[in-house]
Design a protein around this motif. Structure first.
Motif, PDB file in Angstrom:
ATOM      1  N   THR A  93       0.833  -1.201   0.000  1.00 35.22           N
ATOM      2  CA  THR A  93       0.000   0.000   0.000  1.00 35.22           C
ATOM      3  C   THR A  93       0.866   1.248   0.000  1.00 35.22           C
ATOM      4  OG1 THR A  93      -1.734  -1.180   1.202  1.00 35.22           O
ATOM      5  CG2 THR A  93      -1.817   1.226   1.241  1.00 35.22           C
ATOM      6  N   ILE A  94       1.935   1.214   0.779  1.00 35.29           N
ATOM      7  CA  ILE A  94       2.848   2.345   0.845  1.00 35.29           C
ATOM      8  C   ILE A  94       3.580   2.532  -0.479  1.00 35.29           C
ATOM      9  CG2 ILE A  94       4.996   3.153   1.914  1.00 35.29           C
ATOM     10  CD1 ILE A  94       4.055   1.789   4.486  1.00 35.29           C
ATOM     11  N   ALA A  95       4.044   1.425  -1.031  1.00 39.33           N
ATOM     12  CA  ALA A  95       4.922   1.504  -2.200  1.00 39.33           C
ATOM     13  C   ALA A  95       4.185   1.801  -3.498  1.00 39.33           C
ATOM     14  CB  ALA A  95       5.694   0.186  -2.342  1.00 39.33           C
ATOM     15  N   ARG A  96       2.965   1.368  -3.626  1.00 40.45           N
ATOM     16  CA  ARG A  96       2.303   1.418  -4.934  1.00 40.45           C
ATOM     17  C   ARG A  96       2.240   2.822  -5.552  1.00 40.45           C
ATOM     18  NH1 ARG A  96      -0.453  -2.098  -8.093  1.00 40.45           N
ATOM     19  NH2 ARG A  96      -1.944  -1.189  -9.541  1.00 40.45           N
ATOM     20  N   PRO A  97       1.872   3.878  -4.815  1.00 40.31           N
ATOM     21  CA  PRO A  97       1.858   5.206  -5.455  1.00 40.31           C
ATOM     22  C   PRO A  97       3.252   5.637  -5.932  1.00 40.31           C
ATOM     23  CG  PRO A  97       0.641   5.239  -3.378  1.00 40.31           C
ATOM     24  CD  PRO A  97       1.367   3.930  -3.426  1.00 40.31           C
ATOM     25  N   ILE A  98       4.268   5.281  -5.173  1.00 35.88           N
ATOM     26  CA  ILE A  98       5.639   5.634  -5.564  1.00 35.88           C
ATOM     27  C   ILE A  98       6.069   4.800  -6.762  1.00 35.88           C
ATOM     28  CG2 ILE A  98       8.043   5.700  -4.767  1.00 35.88           C
ATOM     29  CD1 ILE A  98       6.858   6.123  -1.913  1.00 35.88           C
ATOM     30  N   MET A  99       5.658   3.540  -6.787  1.00 37.01           N
ATOM     31  CA  MET A  99       5.943   2.679  -7.935  1.00 37.01           C
ATOM     32  C   MET A  99       5.286   3.230  -9.203  1.00 37.01           C
ATOM     33  SD  MET A  99       5.438  -1.088  -6.186  1.00 37.01           S
ATOM     34  CE  MET A  99       5.693  -1.980  -7.738  1.00 37.01           C
ATOM     35  N   LYS A 100       4.066   3.724  -9.061  1.00 39.37           N
ATOM     36  CA  LYS A 100       3.357   4.265 -10.232  1.00 39.37           C
ATOM     37  C   LYS A 100       4.072   5.503 -10.765  1.00 39.37           C
ATOM     38  CE  LYS A 100      -1.184   5.613 -11.968  1.00 39.37           C
ATOM     39  NZ  LYS A 100      -0.667   6.769 -12.751  1.00 39.37           N
ATOM     40  N   GLU A 101       4.519   6.374  -9.853  1.00 36.91           N
ATOM     41  CA  GLU A 101       5.264   7.555 -10.278  1.00 36.91           C
ATOM     42  C   GLU A 101       6.525   7.146 -11.038  1.00 36.91           C
ATOM     43  OE1 GLU A 101       6.181  10.104  -7.021  1.00 36.91           O
ATOM     44  OE2 GLU A 101       4.085  10.435  -6.460  1.00 36.91           O
ATOM     45  N   LEU A 102       7.214   6.140 -10.495  1.00 36.81           N
ATOM     46  CA  LEU A 102       8.445   5.671 -11.134  1.00 36.81           C
ATOM     47  C   LEU A 102       8.152   5.053 -12.495  1.00 36.81           C
ATOM     48  CD1 LEU A 102      11.498   5.140 -10.959  1.00 36.81           C
ATOM     49  CD2 LEU A 102      10.967   2.994  -9.773  1.00 36.81           C
ATOM     50  N   ARG A 103       7.118   4.204 -12.564  1.00 38.79           N
ATOM     51  CA  ARG A 103       6.765   3.561 -13.838  1.00 38.79           C
ATOM     52  C   ARG A 103       6.423   4.602 -14.899  1.00 38.79           C
ATOM     53  NH1 ARG A 103       1.912   0.968 -15.332  1.00 38.79           N
ATOM     54  NH2 ARG A 103       0.944   2.891 -14.565  1.00 38.79           N
ATOM     55  N   ASP A 104       5.613   5.587 -14.516  1.00 34.91           N
ATOM     56  CA  ASP A 104       5.207   6.616 -15.475  1.00 34.91           C
ATOM     57  C   ASP A 104       6.398   7.472 -15.916  1.00 34.91           C
ATOM     58  OD1 ASP A 104       2.677   5.628 -15.171  1.00 34.91           O
ATOM     59  OD2 ASP A 104       1.945   7.287 -13.917  1.00 34.91           O
ATOM     60  N   ASP A 105       7.359   7.633 -15.027  1.00 33.28           N
ATOM     61  CA  ASP A 105       8.529   8.451 -15.327  1.00 33.28           C
ATOM     62  C   ASP A 105       9.505   7.720 -16.253  1.00 33.28           C
ATOM     63  OD1 ASP A 105      10.471  10.379 -15.348  1.00 33.28           O
ATOM     64  OD2 ASP A 105      11.033  10.175 -13.251  1.00 33.28           O
ATOM     65  N   VAL A 106       9.863   6.481 -15.885  1.00 30.91           N
ATOM     66  CA  VAL A 106      10.898   5.774 -16.661  1.00 30.91           C
ATOM     67  C   VAL A 106      10.311   4.915 -17.779  1.00 30.91           C
ATOM     68  CG1 VAL A 106      12.427   5.754 -14.668  1.00 30.91           C
ATOM     69  CG2 VAL A 106      10.986   3.757 -15.110  1.00 30.91           C
ATOM     70  N   GLU A 107       9.002   4.690 -17.734  1.00 28.60           N
ATOM     71  CA  GLU A 107       8.297   3.907 -18.757  1.00 28.60           C
ATOM     72  C   GLU A 107       8.843   2.484 -18.875  1.00 28.60           C
ATOM     73  OE1 GLU A 107       8.549   6.348 -22.281  1.00 28.60           O
ATOM     74  OE2 GLU A 107       6.766   7.496 -21.697  1.00 28.60           O
ATOM     75  N   GLU A 108       9.170   1.909 -17.719  1.00 27.61           N
ATOM     76  CA  GLU A 108       9.580   0.513 -17.632  1.00 27.61           C
ATOM     77  C   GLU A 108       8.736  -0.174 -16.570  1.00 27.61           C
ATOM     78  OE1 GLU A 108      11.562  -0.590 -19.791  1.00 27.61           O
ATOM     79  OE2 GLU A 108      12.743   1.132 -20.456  1.00 27.61           O
ATOM     80  N   ALA A 109       8.734  -1.496 -16.575  1.00 33.64           N
ATOM     81  CA  ALA A 109       8.034  -2.228 -15.527  1.00 33.64           C
ATOM     82  C   ALA A 109       8.709  -1.954 -14.186  1.00 33.64           C
ATOM     83  CB  ALA A 109       8.048  -3.725 -15.814  1.00 33.64           C
ATOM     84  N   VAL A 110       7.913  -1.829 -13.140  1.00 32.20           N
ATOM     85  CA  VAL A 110       8.446  -1.593 -11.796  1.00 32.20           C
ATOM     86  C   VAL A 110       7.980  -2.724 -10.888  1.00 32.20           C
ATOM     87  CG1 VAL A 110       8.430  -0.053  -9.796  1.00 32.20           C
ATOM     88  CG2 VAL A 110       8.567   0.903 -12.105  1.00 32.20           C
ATOM     89  N   ASN A 111       8.926  -3.335 -10.192  1.00 29.54           N
ATOM     90  CA  ASN A 111       8.644  -4.487  -9.331  1.00 29.54           C
ATOM     91  C   ASN A 111       8.942  -4.180  -7.875  1.00 29.54           C
ATOM     92  OD1 ASN A 111       8.130  -6.315 -11.602  1.00 29.54           O
ATOM     93  ND2 ASN A 111      10.338  -6.192 -11.957  1.00 29.54           N
TER      94      ASN A 111
END
Length: 251
Positions: free
Chosen positions: A82-100
């Motif tokens: 829950t904590i990580a998901r919003p930050i993961m989404k920001e990262l995914r949208d920024d780098v346009e790669e899959a984020v795990n």
């Protein structure tokens, strides 16, 4: 009832002083709060009895061990996904790669959250997938384990080749783990799947212990040397944000 509430509010005023001060004397607390001496003495005595405050031999007060217990409970009960998901989404949208998001699962690693890339060519990684800790983006978790745990793992694990880039020599792996701890991230190429690459960084808790890892992963052709510095900065920044929400404090 209201008098009791006022006592609670004043007690919290005392405790909040320790957000900015590691130690305070009785006179310090009286000066900062303006609470009358008799009332302050009574409240501090109650806070000591309940282990919220402790007093050293020099007369300085600090937060008691009970706060460590409460802090650990909060950290343990937080859902890292829950904590990580919003930050993961920001990262995914920024780098346009899959984020795990990856955690340790016994002597393996498990992918517990994933946001797919919007690129047409995607990696096969599903939530719940397990992988060995010595290979790929989960290697950063192994790197940050305590030395005795890391060595026990290395002594008892056969390094099997999975992709064309898998490290199967224990001496080379130890060097890679040492470099990862020094750098604060890992770069992997074709270790779990051929012609793929990832950048991963550790997620730490308030005890500075590794609890998970975050990675950006994709087709190796998109992880060229000129792009790596930006990817490294963004992945490590995301890892620090999540870590700080788990109570980690940078030195």
């Amino acid at each position: 009832m209201q008098a009791n509430n006022k006592t609670v509010v004043k007690s919290m005023t005392i405790l909040k002083l320790f957000l900015d001060h590691s130690k305070l004397t009785f006179n310090d607390m009286m000066a900062y709060t303006g609470i009358p001496k008799t009332s302050l003495h009574r409240m501090i005595g109650s806070l000591e009895e309940m282990a919220f405050l402790t007093k050293d031999k020099d007369g300085y007060y600090s937060l008691g061990l009970l706060f460590l217990q409460f802090g650990q409970l909060v950290a343990d009960r937080l859902d890292i996904r829950t904590i990580a998901r919003p930050i993961m989404k920001e990262l995914r949208d920024d780098v346009e790669e899959a984020v795990n998001l990856i955690t340790r699962y016994g002597n393996e690693a498990m992918y517990i959250e994933k946001l797919d890339t919007l690129q047409p060519v995607r990696l096969f990684t599903s939530i719940g997938r397990r992988s060995p800790m010595y290979a790929g983006d989960s290697r950063i978790i192994l790197a940050y384990l305590p030395e005795d745990e890391r060595e026990t793992y290395l002594e008892n694990t056969e390094l099997r080749s999975i992709g064309i880039g898998t490290i199967t020599d224990k001496s080379a792996l130890r060097q890679a783990l040492e470099k990862a701890r020094k750098d604060g991230y890992t770069i992997s190429r074709s270790e779990l799947e051929n012609y793929t690459a990832s950048v991963s960084a550790p997620i730490l808790n308030q005890q500075n212990q590794v609890v998970a890892a975050i990675s950006a992963a994709g087709i190796e052709a998109r992880f060229q040397e000129d792009r790596l510095p930006g990817l490294i900065q963004k992945v490590t920044s995301a890892a620090i944000k999540i870590s700080e929400m788990l109570g980690y404090i940078r030195e």
